[in-house]
Design a protein around this motif. Structure first.
Motif, PDB file in Angstrom:
ATOM      1  N   SER A   1     -31.346  39.576 -76.281  1.00  0.00           N
ATOM      2  CA  SER A   1     -32.773  39.935 -76.320  1.00  0.00           C
ATOM      3  C   SER A   1     -32.996  41.443 -76.175  1.00  0.00           C
ATOM      4  O   SER A   1     -34.107  41.932 -76.345  1.00  0.00           O
ATOM      5  CB  SER A   1     -33.536  39.196 -75.212  1.00  0.00           C
ATOM      6  N   ILE A   2     -31.935  42.176 -75.842  1.00  0.00           N
ATOM      7  CA  ILE A   2     -32.048  43.635 -75.685  1.00  0.00           C
ATOM      8  C   ILE A   2     -32.019  44.278 -77.074  1.00  0.00           C
ATOM      9  O   ILE A   2     -31.089  44.069 -77.846  1.00  0.00           O
ATOM     10  CB  ILE A   2     -30.902  44.187 -74.815  1.00  0.00           C
ATOM     11  N   LYS A   3     -33.057  45.023 -77.378  1.00  0.00           N
ATOM     12  CA  LYS A   3     -33.125  45.672 -78.696  1.00  0.00           C
ATOM     13  C   LYS A   3     -32.209  46.899 -78.714  1.00  0.00           C
ATOM     14  O   LYS A   3     -32.174  47.674 -77.760  1.00  0.00           O
ATOM     15  CB  LYS A   3     -34.562  46.120 -79.003  1.00  0.00           C
ATOM     16  N   VAL A   4     -31.520  47.062 -79.826  1.00  0.00           N
ATOM     17  CA  VAL A   4     -30.594  48.187 -79.984  1.00  0.00           C
ATOM     18  C   VAL A   4     -30.974  48.975 -81.227  1.00  0.00           C
ATOM     19  O   VAL A   4     -31.252  48.394 -82.267  1.00  0.00           O
ATOM     20  CB  VAL A   4     -29.146  47.660 -80.119  1.00  0.00           C
ATOM     21  N   THR A   5     -31.019  50.285 -81.093  1.00  0.00           N
ATOM     22  CA  THR A   5     -31.174  51.135 -82.282  1.00  0.00           C
ATOM     23  C   THR A   5     -29.976  52.064 -82.360  1.00  0.00           C
ATOM     24  O   THR A   5     -29.438  52.499 -81.334  1.00  0.00           O
ATOM     25  CB  THR A   5     -32.471  51.959 -82.234  1.00  0.00           C
ATOM     26  N   VAL A   6     -29.533  52.319 -83.581  1.00  0.00           N
ATOM     27  CA  VAL A   6     -28.324  53.114 -83.778  1.00  0.00           C
ATOM     28  C   VAL A   6     -28.636  54.415 -84.499  1.00  0.00           C
ATOM     29  O   VAL A   6     -29.580  54.492 -85.289  1.00  0.00           O
ATOM     30  CB  VAL A   6     -27.254  52.333 -84.577  1.00  0.00           C
ATOM     31  N   GLN A   7     -27.832  55.413 -84.171  1.00  0.00           N
ATOM     32  CA  GLN A   7     -27.970  56.711 -84.825  1.00  0.00           C
ATOM     33  C   GLN A   7     -26.572  57.225 -85.188  1.00  0.00           C
ATOM     34  O   GLN A   7     -25.868  57.787 -84.348  1.00  0.00           O
ATOM     35  CB  GLN A   7     -28.669  57.695 -83.876  1.00  0.00           C
ATOM     36  N   PRO A   8     -26.174  57.007 -86.443  1.00  0.00           N
ATOM     37  CA  PRO A   8     -24.856  57.486 -86.857  1.00  0.00           C
ATOM     38  C   PRO A   8     -24.799  59.010 -86.811  1.00  0.00           C
ATOM     39  O   PRO A   8     -25.831  59.667 -86.986  1.00  0.00           O
ATOM     40  CB  PRO A   8     -24.724  56.990 -88.307  1.00  0.00           C
ATOM     41  N   PRO A   9     -23.619  59.576 -86.579  1.00  0.00           N
ATOM     42  CA  PRO A   9     -23.489  61.035 -86.584  1.00  0.00           C
ATOM     43  C   PRO A   9     -23.778  61.595 -87.969  1.00  0.00           C
ATOM     44  O   PRO A   9     -23.554  60.919 -88.973  1.00  0.00           O
ATOM     45  CB  PRO A   9     -22.017  61.255 -86.211  1.00  0.00           C
TER      46      PRO A   9
ATOM     47  N   ILE B   1     -24.762  48.096 -71.554  1.00  0.00           N
ATOM     48  CA  ILE B   1     -23.947  49.215 -72.052  1.00  0.00           C
ATOM     49  C   ILE B   1     -22.781  49.416 -71.084  1.00  0.00           C
ATOM     50  O   ILE B   1     -22.996  49.668 -69.893  1.00  0.00           O
ATOM     51  CB  ILE B   1     -24.778  50.509 -72.176  1.00  0.00           C
TER      52      ILE B   1
ATOM     53  N   ASN C   1     -19.843  46.753 -74.943  1.00  0.00           N
ATOM     54  CA  ASN C   1     -21.302  46.788 -74.904  1.00  0.00           C
ATOM     55  C   ASN C   1     -21.795  45.404 -75.325  1.00  0.00           C
ATOM     56  O   ASN C   1     -21.376  44.892 -76.365  1.00  0.00           O
ATOM     57  CB  ASN C   1     -21.856  47.817 -75.899  1.00  0.00           C
TER      58      ASN C   1
ATOM     59  N   ALA D   1     -25.296  44.654 -75.100  1.00  0.00           N
ATOM     60  CA  ALA D   1     -26.701  44.789 -75.496  1.00  0.00           C
ATOM     61  C   ALA D   1     -26.867  44.544 -76.992  1.00  0.00           C
ATOM     62  O   ALA D   1     -26.189  45.169 -77.799  1.00  0.00           O
ATOM     63  CB  ALA D   1     -27.208  46.182 -75.149  1.00  0.00           C
ATOM     64  N   GLY D   2     -27.758  43.627 -77.314  1.00  0.00           N
ATOM     65  CA  GLY D   2     -28.108  43.402 -78.711  1.00  0.00           C
ATOM     66  C   GLY D   2     -27.080  42.631 -79.515  1.00  0.00           C
ATOM     67  O   GLY D   2     -27.268  42.421 -80.716  1.00  0.00           O
ATOM     68  N   GLN D   3     -25.995  42.197 -78.875  1.00  0.00           N
ATOM     69  CA  GLN D   3     -25.055  41.338 -79.599  1.00  0.00           C
ATOM     70  C   GLN D   3     -25.761  40.033 -79.945  1.00  0.00           C
ATOM     71  O   GLN D   3     -26.664  39.591 -79.234  1.00  0.00           O
ATOM     72  CB  GLN D   3     -23.801  41.042 -78.757  1.00  0.00           C
TER      73      GLN D   3
END
Lengths: 102, 102
Positions: free
Chosen positions: B93-101, B38, B46, B48-50
């Motif tokens: 290998s880094i897992k990413v979770t997203v939270q839209p507004p 990040i 960023n 991570a997770g690409q």
């Protein structure tokens, strides 16, 4: 109601931009970059949570030709400065949390 | 114990690469891209997770000069093909979770 009207008019500009960016992203970017900015193709970037300055520069560079990509070189040519600002506001507004492997 | 030896030798290569990538990333990339991918600077991406293919191409493009950035143009010149593969394995290998507004 002049006070109420004034407070509405002074709502953060960023929120407006992000909303416009979300609409544009949904129609023009989501096929490759996902509805929430998570790439749908192995060669596309995750845009969710990227920083606004980084996103603006990426789109400007694709538009100017400083950066090249089969798809983005075409797509970016049609983006106005306002489109770029709105899209950057939208994607950077998505919160991202990471979980490194153990 | 030939069977055990064989099974160890056939452990997924990706895990090894990601581990080597994590070590290299920690010493050479984390100042700008963060320990977990990040970004620490407004102009950095960023990572991570690409996706692995995207990351490999980005580093190859910086190394070849096809893509240009004040910092990455210098850093990428010192990366071997193995470094690039390892770093891409690590960041992807880094897992990413997203939270839209809302």
């Amino acid at each position: 109601m002049p006070l109420l009207a004034a407070s509405v008019a002074c709502a953060p500009a960023l929120a407006q931009d992000a909303k416009a960016g979300r609409i544009k992203a949904s129609s023009q970017c989501a096929v490759c970059h996902g509805q929430d900015g998570i790439a749908q193709l192995p060669t596309a970037a995750n845009l969710a949570g990227q920083q606004e300055m980084y996103l603006v520069k990426a789109m400007q560079d694709f538009r100017s030709g400083a950066r090249s990509n089969e798809m983005m070189t075409v797509v970016a040519k049609a983006l106005s400065d306002a489109d770029i600002a709105n899209l950057a506001a939208w994607y950077s507004s998505i919160k991202v949390t990471v979980q490194p492997p153990q």
